[in-house]
Design a protein around this motif. Structure first.
Motif, PDB file in Angstrom:
ATOM      1  N   GLY A 131      81.767  28.276   5.454  1.00 12.57           N
ATOM      2  CA  GLY A 131      83.158  28.712   4.969  1.00 12.57           C
ATOM      3  C   GLY A 131      83.631  28.022   4.163  1.00 12.57           C
TER       4      GLY A 131
ATOM      5  N   GLY B  17      86.519  29.557   6.529  1.00 10.47           N
ATOM      6  CA  GLY B  17      86.580  30.195   8.557  1.00 10.47           C
ATOM      7  C   GLY B  17      87.715  30.133   8.997  1.00 10.47           C
ATOM      8  N   HIS B  18      88.473  28.883   8.953  1.00 11.66           N
ATOM      9  CA  HIS B  18      89.497  28.344  10.269  1.00 11.66           C
ATOM     10  C   HIS B  18      90.427  28.035   9.868  1.00 11.66           C
ATOM     11  CE1 HIS B  18      86.856  25.055   8.979  1.00 11.66           C
ATOM     12  NE2 HIS B  18      88.702  24.119   9.074  1.00 11.66           N
ATOM     13  N   ASN B  19      91.137  28.276   8.350  1.00  9.77           N
ATOM     14  CA  ASN B  19      92.157  27.566   7.904  1.00  9.77           C
ATOM     15  C   ASN B  19      92.925  29.121   7.287  1.00  9.77           C
ATOM     16  OD1 ASN B  19      92.609  25.209   7.862  1.00  9.77           O
ATOM     17  ND2 ASN B  19      90.999  24.610   7.162  1.00  9.77           N
ATOM     18  N   GLU B  20      94.041  29.819   7.913  1.00 13.59           N
ATOM     19  CA  GLU B  20      94.521  31.245   7.839  1.00 13.59           C
ATOM     20  C   GLU B  20      95.502  31.085   6.048  1.00 13.59           C
ATOM     21  OE1 GLU B  20      98.060  32.485  10.140  1.00 13.59           O
ATOM     22  OE2 GLU B  20      98.121  33.626   8.913  1.00 13.59           O
TER      23      GLU B  20
ATOM     24  N   THR C 246      87.261  34.666  16.004  1.00 16.68           N
ATOM     25  CA  THR C 246      86.122  33.367  15.808  1.00 16.68           C
ATOM     26  C   THR C 246      85.220  33.220  16.723  1.00 16.68           C
ATOM     27  OG1 THR C 246      87.286  32.058  17.525  1.00 16.68           O
ATOM     28  CG2 THR C 246      88.025  32.065  15.480  1.00 16.68           C
ATOM     29  N   LYS C 247      84.293  34.415  16.822  1.00 15.38           N
ATOM     30  CA  LYS C 247      83.300  34.131  17.944  1.00 15.38           C
ATOM     31  C   LYS C 247      83.707  35.611  18.218  1.00 15.38           C
ATOM     32  CE  LYS C 247      84.842  32.011  22.142  1.00 15.38           C
ATOM     33  NZ  LYS C 247      86.111  31.910  21.839  1.00 15.38           N
TER      34      LYS C 247
ATOM     35  N   SER D 122      83.872  33.596  11.823  1.00 13.31           N
ATOM     36  CA  SER D 122      85.445  34.217  11.597  1.00 13.31           C
ATOM     37  C   SER D 122      84.965  35.844  10.953  1.00 13.31           C
ATOM     38  CB  SER D 122      86.034  33.294  11.170  1.00 13.31           C
ATOM     39  OG  SER D 122      86.540  32.085  12.245  1.00 13.31           O
TER      40      SER D 122
ATOM     41  N   LYS E 222      92.463  38.131  13.327  1.00 13.48           N
ATOM     42  CA  LYS E 222      91.598  37.726  13.146  1.00 13.48           C
ATOM     43  C   LYS E 222      90.052  37.162  14.729  1.00 13.48           C
ATOM     44  CE  LYS E 222      93.027  32.879  13.807  1.00 13.48           C
ATOM     45  NZ  LYS E 222      93.240  31.794  12.763  1.00 13.48           N
TER      46      LYS E 222
END
Lengths: 115, 114
Positions: B98, A100-103, B51-52, B32, B49
């Protein structure tokens, strides 16, 4: 900084053989993921390795396996190849784990053809 | 797990036309959202991208807004160029945590004619 490299770029095998594909991540990246891309099924997640441990696995049979070395390079192996394994296999690397947060940075892929 | 649906195309447009590629998702929570682009013979590149909810991602003239009310993340560009010809993928993490890889749409093949 060099990108993700995959070797070989093209491979032709026959049914029943096995194959090993290699992926070198971007320097400093510790997570490596593998995806299979086919015209019918699209992109499907195979597995992720982080710090030499398999973190997650997609819905693929046990013929698909992988490993990661201490330098973060990864290999995936497919045993007893079937015609349906013909695909583009993509490797992606990222700094950490967690999609979700690591490209994710993708390599150019290995095109596997099974005859 | 989470899923994404996008128009598959091919989508053929003339240079300088307005582009919209639709993407809708089904997800647990508010993950995301991503757009990736794949040029011929290459791997995927992250295009943008968000994220929210209500975030707008943008890059190279492309934009997409995270709409939780309509569970959509449509990709837009005001004036496309021949060099934008590629396959575009909408994606999100497969699970709320995730941890289970990215789930991709089937991809939209975009062809821009001069």
């Amino acid at each position: 900084k060099a990108g993700v490299t995959q070797t070989p770029r093209y491979l032709i095998k026959t049914r029943g053989q096995q194959v090993t594909l290699s992926c070198s991540p971007i320097s400093g990246h510790r997570s490596v993921s593998w995806y299979q891309q086919t015209p019918g099924q699209g992109l499907q997640f195979l597995f992720e390795y982080f710090s030499e441990t398999q973190r997650n696995k997609g819905n693929f049979p046990g013929r698909f396996s992988g490993r990661q070395f201490s330098n973060s390079r990864s290999e995936m192996n497919v045993s007893t190849l079937e015609l349906g394994d013909s695909a583009l296999y993509l490797c992606a690397s990222s700094l950490g784990t967690g999609f979700g947060h690591n490209e994710q940075f993708f390599g150019p892929g290995t095109r596997l053809t099974v005859l | 797990g989470n899923s994404v649906t996008q128009m598959e195309g091919p989508v053929t447009l003339s240079e300088e036309a307005f582009l919209t590629i639709n993407c809708t998702y089904t997800a647990t929570g508010y993950p995301s959202l991503f757009w990736y682009v794949q040029y011929p013979g290459e791997g995927l590149q992250l295009l943008l991208k968000a994220t929210k909810a209500d975030d707008k991602g943008s890059n190279k003239g492309f934009e997409a807004t995270y709409r939780k009310e309509t569970t959509s993340f449509h990709l837009e560009k005001g004036s496309v160029q021949v060099s934008d010809s590629a396959v575009y993928f909408c994606a999100l993490p497969d699970s709320g945590g995730g941890a289970d890889g990215l789930t991709f749409g089937k991809g939209t093949h975009l062809i821009i004619q001069p």
